[in-house]
Design a protein around this motif. Structure first.
Motif, PDB file in Angstrom:
ATOM      1  N   ARG A   1     -34.968  16.271  10.904  1.00 42.99           N
ATOM      2  CA  ARG A   1     -35.332  14.854  10.989  1.00 42.99           C
ATOM      3  C   ARG A   1     -34.109  13.949  11.014  1.00 42.99           C
ATOM      4  O   ARG A   1     -34.190  12.806  11.473  1.00 42.99           O
ATOM      5  CB  ARG A   1     -36.246  14.470   9.828  1.00 42.99           C
ATOM      6  CG  ARG A   1     -37.631  15.091   9.903  1.00 42.99           C
ATOM      7  CD  ARG A   1     -38.582  14.438   8.933  1.00 42.99           C
ATOM      8  NE  ARG A   1     -38.233  14.663   7.544  1.00 42.99           N
ATOM      9  CZ  ARG A   1     -38.662  15.697   6.816  1.00 42.99           C
ATOM     10  NH1 ARG A   1     -39.473  16.601   7.370  1.00 42.99           N
ATOM     11  NH2 ARG A   1     -38.320  15.837   5.555  1.00 42.99           N
ATOM     12  N   GLN A   2     -32.966  14.445  10.559  1.00 41.27           N
ATOM     13  CA  GLN A   2     -31.762  13.616  10.504  1.00 41.27           C
ATOM     14  C   GLN A   2     -31.145  13.383  11.877  1.00 41.27           C
ATOM     15  O   GLN A   2     -30.300  12.496  12.025  1.00 41.27           O
ATOM     16  CB  GLN A   2     -30.727  14.260   9.585  1.00 41.27           C
ATOM     17  CG  GLN A   2     -31.138  14.259   8.135  1.00 41.27           C
ATOM     18  CD  GLN A   2     -29.958  14.410   7.204  1.00 41.27           C
ATOM     19  OE1 GLN A   2     -28.812  14.257   7.608  1.00 41.27           O
ATOM     20  NE2 GLN A   2     -30.238  14.693   5.954  1.00 41.27           N
ATOM     21  N   ARG A   3     -31.603  14.134  12.848  1.00 39.67           N
ATOM     22  CA  ARG A   3     -31.000  13.999  14.179  1.00 39.67           C
ATOM     23  C   ARG A   3     -31.159  12.586  14.729  1.00 39.67           C
ATOM     24  O   ARG A   3     -30.311  12.107  15.482  1.00 39.67           O
ATOM     25  CB  ARG A   3     -31.650  15.012  15.123  1.00 39.67           C
ATOM     26  CG  ARG A   3     -30.994  15.122  16.484  1.00 39.67           C
ATOM     27  CD  ARG A   3     -31.537  16.313  17.238  1.00 39.67           C
ATOM     28  NE  ARG A   3     -30.869  16.516  18.504  1.00 39.67           N
ATOM     29  CZ  ARG A   3     -31.064  17.552  19.299  1.00 39.67           C
ATOM     30  NH1 ARG A   3     -31.917  18.501  18.932  1.00 39.67           N
ATOM     31  NH2 ARG A   3     -30.428  17.671  20.434  1.00 39.67           N
ATOM     32  N   SER A   4     -32.232  11.911  14.345  1.00 36.93           N
ATOM     33  CA  SER A   4     -32.493  10.570  14.861  1.00 36.93           C
ATOM     34  C   SER A   4     -31.835   9.477  14.024  1.00 36.93           C
ATOM     35  O   SER A   4     -31.881   8.309  14.384  1.00 36.93           O
ATOM     36  CB  SER A   4     -34.005  10.318  14.912  1.00 36.93           C
ATOM     37  OG  SER A   4     -34.569  10.414  13.606  1.00 36.93           O
ATOM     38  N   LEU A   5     -31.205   9.862  12.909  1.00 37.41           N
ATOM     39  CA  LEU A   5     -30.575   8.870  12.045  1.00 37.41           C
ATOM     40  C   LEU A   5     -29.187   8.500  12.559  1.00 37.41           C
ATOM     41  O   LEU A   5     -28.540   9.289  13.250  1.00 37.41           O
ATOM     42  CB  LEU A   5     -30.447   9.422  10.622  1.00 37.41           C
ATOM     43  CG  LEU A   5     -31.735   9.699   9.849  1.00 37.41           C
ATOM     44  CD1 LEU A   5     -31.394  10.338   8.505  1.00 37.41           C
ATOM     45  CD2 LEU A   5     -32.539   8.427   9.643  1.00 37.41           C
ATOM     46  N   PRO A   6     -28.704   7.307  12.226  1.00 36.02           N
ATOM     47  CA  PRO A   6     -27.303   6.981  12.541  1.00 36.02           C
ATOM     48  C   PRO A   6     -26.380   7.985  11.866  1.00 36.02           C
ATOM     49  O   PRO A   6     -26.687   8.503  10.784  1.00 36.02           O
ATOM     50  CB  PRO A   6     -27.125   5.574  11.941  1.00 36.02           C
ATOM     51  CG  PRO A   6     -28.507   5.031  11.810  1.00 36.02           C
ATOM     52  CD  PRO A   6     -29.405   6.202  11.563  1.00 36.02           C
ATOM     53  N   GLU A   7     -25.232   8.266  12.509  1.00 31.49           N
ATOM     54  CA  GLU A   7     -24.328   9.286  11.982  1.00 31.49           C
ATOM     55  C   GLU A   7     -23.909   8.995  10.544  1.00 31.49           C
ATOM     56  O   GLU A   7     -23.732   9.911   9.738  1.00 31.49           O
ATOM     57  CB  GLU A   7     -23.099   9.390  12.878  1.00 31.49           C
ATOM     58  CG  GLU A   7     -22.178  10.541  12.527  1.00 31.49           C
ATOM     59  CD  GLU A   7     -21.070  10.721  13.535  1.00 31.49           C
ATOM     60  OE1 GLU A   7     -19.940  10.984  13.113  1.00 31.49           O
ATOM     61  OE2 GLU A   7     -21.346  10.571  14.740  1.00 31.49           O
ATOM     62  N   SER A   8     -23.766   7.712  10.199  1.00 26.15           N
ATOM     63  CA  SER A   8     -23.338   7.344   8.851  1.00 26.15           C
ATOM     64  C   SER A   8     -24.361   7.721   7.791  1.00 26.15           C
ATOM     65  O   SER A   8     -24.028   7.810   6.611  1.00 26.15           O
ATOM     66  CB  SER A   8     -23.064   5.841   8.776  1.00 26.15           C
ATOM     67  OG  SER A   8     -24.258   5.108   9.063  1.00 26.15           O
ATOM     68  N   ARG A   9     -25.602   7.971   8.191  1.00 27.30           N
ATOM     69  CA  ARG A   9     -26.664   8.300   7.231  1.00 27.30           C
ATOM     70  C   ARG A   9     -27.033   9.777   7.266  1.00 27.30           C
ATOM     71  O   ARG A   9     -27.909  10.218   6.545  1.00 27.30           O
ATOM     72  CB  ARG A   9     -27.918   7.460   7.501  1.00 27.30           C
ATOM     73  CG  ARG A   9     -27.736   5.969   7.260  1.00 27.30           C
ATOM     74  CD  ARG A   9     -29.014   5.232   7.534  1.00 27.30           C
ATOM     75  NE  ARG A   9     -30.110   5.755   6.735  1.00 27.30           N
ATOM     76  CZ  ARG A   9     -31.410   5.527   6.996  1.00 27.30           C
ATOM     77  NH1 ARG A   9     -31.752   4.800   8.056  1.00 27.30           N
ATOM     78  NH2 ARG A   9     -32.353   6.025   6.220  1.00 27.30           N
ATOM     79  N   GLN A  10     -26.364  10.541   8.117  1.00 26.72           N
ATOM     80  CA  GLN A  10     -26.679  11.959   8.223  1.00 26.72           C
ATOM     81  C   GLN A  10     -25.991  12.741   7.109  1.00 26.72           C
ATOM     82  O   GLN A  10     -24.863  12.452   6.731  1.00 26.72           O
ATOM     83  CB  GLN A  10     -26.235  12.502   9.589  1.00 26.72           C
ATOM     84  CG  GLN A  10     -27.031  11.948  10.751  1.00 26.72           C
ATOM     85  CD  GLN A  10     -26.495  12.415  12.087  1.00 26.72           C
ATOM     86  OE1 GLN A  10     -25.557  13.205  12.136  1.00 26.72           O
ATOM     87  NE2 GLN A  10     -27.078  11.932  13.173  1.00 26.72           N
ATOM     88  N   SER A  11     -26.681  13.759   6.602  1.00 29.37           N
ATOM     89  CA  SER A  11     -26.115  14.617   5.566  1.00 29.37           C
ATOM     90  C   SER A  11     -24.929  15.389   6.117  1.00 29.37           C
ATOM     91  O   SER A  11     -24.916  15.811   7.278  1.00 29.37           O
ATOM     92  CB  SER A  11     -27.188  15.599   5.079  1.00 29.37           C
ATOM     93  OG  SER A  11     -26.622  16.665   4.359  1.00 29.37           O
ATOM     94  N   LEU A  12     -23.915  15.592   5.255  1.00 28.24           N
ATOM     95  CA  LEU A  12     -22.778  16.430   5.649  1.00 28.24           C
ATOM     96  C   LEU A  12     -23.253  17.831   6.008  1.00 28.24           C
ATOM     97  O   LEU A  12     -22.731  18.464   6.918  1.00 28.24           O
ATOM     98  CB  LEU A  12     -21.756  16.483   4.515  1.00 28.24           C
ATOM     99  CG  LEU A  12     -20.506  17.332   4.754  1.00 28.24           C
ATOM    100  CD1 LEU A  12     -19.742  16.820   5.967  1.00 28.24           C
ATOM    101  CD2 LEU A  12     -19.614  17.307   3.517  1.00 28.24           C
ATOM    102  N   TYR A  13     -24.252  18.325   5.311  1.00 19.34           N
ATOM    103  CA  TYR A  13     -24.749  19.663   5.602  1.00 19.34           C
ATOM    104  C   TYR A  13     -25.332  19.716   7.017  1.00 19.34           C
ATOM    105  O   TYR A  13     -25.240  20.731   7.698  1.00 19.34           O
ATOM    106  CB  TYR A  13     -25.819  20.053   4.578  1.00 19.34           C
ATOM    107  CG  TYR A  13     -26.092  21.538   4.515  1.00 19.34           C
ATOM    108  CD1 TYR A  13     -25.218  22.389   3.846  1.00 19.34           C
ATOM    109  CD2 TYR A  13     -27.211  22.099   5.119  1.00 19.34           C
ATOM    110  CE1 TYR A  13     -25.449  23.749   3.789  1.00 19.34           C
ATOM    111  CE2 TYR A  13     -27.456  23.455   5.061  1.00 19.34           C
ATOM    112  CZ  TYR A  13     -26.574  24.267   4.394  1.00 19.34           C
ATOM    113  OH  TYR A  13     -26.809  25.626   4.335  1.00 19.34           O
ATOM    114  N   TYR A  14     -25.922  18.603   7.463  1.00 15.62           N
ATOM    115  CA  TYR A  14     -26.465  18.562   8.820  1.00 15.62           C
ATOM    116  C   TYR A  14     -25.354  18.694   9.849  1.00 15.62           C
ATOM    117  O   TYR A  14     -25.440  19.488  10.790  1.00 15.62           O
ATOM    118  CB  TYR A  14     -27.229  17.254   9.034  1.00 15.62           C
ATOM    119  CG  TYR A  14     -27.657  17.023  10.462  1.00 15.62           C
ATOM    120  CD1 TYR A  14     -28.709  17.744  11.012  1.00 15.62           C
ATOM    121  CD2 TYR A  14     -26.996  16.108  11.273  1.00 15.62           C
ATOM    122  CE1 TYR A  14     -29.099  17.554  12.326  1.00 15.62           C
ATOM    123  CE2 TYR A  14     -27.374  15.907  12.577  1.00 15.62           C
ATOM    124  CZ  TYR A  14     -28.419  16.630  13.110  1.00 15.62           C
ATOM    125  OH  TYR A  14     -28.803  16.451  14.405  1.00 15.62           O
TER     126      TYR A  14
END
Length: 449
Positions: free
Chosen positions: A198-211
């Protein structure tokens, strides 16, 4: 001008950090200057929780270690050897012990397949400036900024990132095999992958480091969903004892990472039971400098639970901080009797005995620090403490050799050679020590800093 070999070392650090393997084992912490916490209870507890997975992966008991970084981001990674590095944020943000074990099973897949070693091999082959430029571009792309790799060879970049995605898929397959072999539910790993997808659609600044360091979540999710749907173990629950250990570790980690004021205000909410509430309040008091309150709480806990090694160990920490080394040593001795072979307890026992002084205390310090040094020979601080104990006991030649070993571990070749020369310059040095000094000088005496 930077040599190709030096550039390779730098790029390895960058690449390993970018793809989730930031630590080169040794004296340095990491390119990001993250802070590592060494804690007997946390490391032993987490290693115990994953012991069945380690055995299923074909490693001996204790064959895979865990180290903790104080970092709020959700991440875990391997960096060669048999060590898994876990961010404190993973423990704080994971849905529970099942998710933690799913992540560990995945990281064990990387360890078993030697993915970091393969990266090392690729770097060794990068012997010209064009190849090094490509690797630099790949490092940026692997960190999540795919468009930033335009300066390198696009084909090589795409190939490297495709290899990373294959590695992640392979690690997933191994993780599912390990979970299935041990009767452990894969729901935790599946749920994590669903969140990552689900993080793929988030802005990069809000994506988990693990992602960003474990690419291909959407593509990998289907395989995990299929496994959960078919496995006979998906509904299995972890034993109550395992859940209790994990809850205690998470509470203790929060006590060390959150502000002491917040811990004090939320202790009842953070702790799984009244005993842990007292424990984390003692940690908060220790961190605030209220050592008297911390000691009173640990006196209560050690009296109530005399067989809890970790309570005795922390009581020793408090007493050492209060400049009461003899009492600290007594607490550490009790902890060591309850957990024989614990390197961190041996280290702190040795330090308290050095501070206490006296021939008997120093001989005991030398004994326990030698054991600790042998168990973790790549930790320079252990060699230094061992050398200090030897020096205070008047065993100067051995102290110089111990400090030379520290210099070797931290890659201070000039210092190692200087100490070796100092040993060889002394009269009456025993042959075994002279031989060791000669070996050091032969290996490092002619090398530049």
């Amino acid at each position: 001008m930077t040599s190709p070999a030096s550039m390779q070392r730098l790029l390895r650090a960058i690449l390993l950090f970018a793809v989730g393997a930031a630590l080169a084992v040794g004296s340095a912490i990491s390119p990001a200057a993250a802070s590592m916490i060494r804690d007997t209870e946390i490391e032993a507890g987490l290693e115990g929780l994953m012991a069945h997975l380690v055995a299923a992966a074909g490693f001996p008991p204790g064959g895979v270690k865990i180290r903790i970084f104080i970092d709020p981001s959700y991440n875990a990674f391997v960096a060669g050897k048999r060590i898994i590095y876990v961010h404190s944020g993973l423990l704080e943000q994971a849905s529970g012990a099942g998710e933690f074990l799913g992540v560990m099973a995945h990281e064990l897949g990387h360890v078993r397949e030697g993915h970091v070693q393969r990266l090392d091999d690729e770097l060794q082959q990068a012997s010209n400036n064009a190849a090094l430029a490509t690797l630099a571009a790949i490092a940026v792309a692997a960190g999540g900024s795919g468009d930033a790799a335009a300066g390198g060879n696009d084909t090589a970049t795409r190939g490297f990132l495709a290899s990373r995605r294959r590695d992640e898929a392979v690690a997933d397959e191994i993780a599912l095999d390990l979970l299935e072999a041990t009767g452990t539910s894969a729901i935790g790993l599946r749920d994590l992958m669903a969140r990552m997808a689900r993080q793929r659609s988030l802005p990069e600044s809000r994506q988990s480091l693990y992602y960003s360091t474990h690419p291909g979540a959407r593509e990998r999710l289907q395989a995990l969903q299929d496994h959960v749907g078919k496995s006979d173990h998906s509904a299995n629950q972890l034993p109550e004892a395992a859940l209790a250990i994990y809850a205690r570790i998470v509470a203790k980690m929060a006590a060390w990472t959150e502000s002491p004021q917040r811990v004090i205000a939320r202790a009842a909410e953070m702790a799984p039971d009244p005993t842990m509430e007292t424990y984390i309040l003692a940690i908060a008091s220790f961190r605030r400098g209220d050592l008297g309150d911390a000691l009173a709480r640990m006196d209560e806990l050690t009296a109530t639970y005399p067989d809890d090694a970790f309570f005795h160990e922390f009581k020793g920490d408090i007493l050492f901080a209060m400049a009461r080394p003899a009492e600290a040593a007594a607490s550490y001795e009790t902890a060591l009797q309850l957990r024989p072979g614990s390197v961190l307890i041996q280290l702190n026992l040795g330090r308290s005995l050095i501070a206490e002084g006296g021939p008997a205390s120093l001989e005991r310090a030398i004994q326990v620090l030698a054991l600790a040094r042998d168990a973790e020979s790549q930790w320079g601080f252990l060699h230094r403490q061992y050398g200090i104990a030897l020096g205070k006991a008047g065993r100067i030649v051995e102290a110089d050799l111990a400090l030379a070993d520290e210099a070797i571990v931290i890659n201070d070749k000039q210092r190692a050679a200087q100490l070796a020369r100092r040993v060889l310059a002394r009269d009456g040095v025993a042959e075994n020590f002279r031989s060791r000094a000669s070996d050091i000088l032969f290996r490092y005496g002619g090398q530049a800093d």
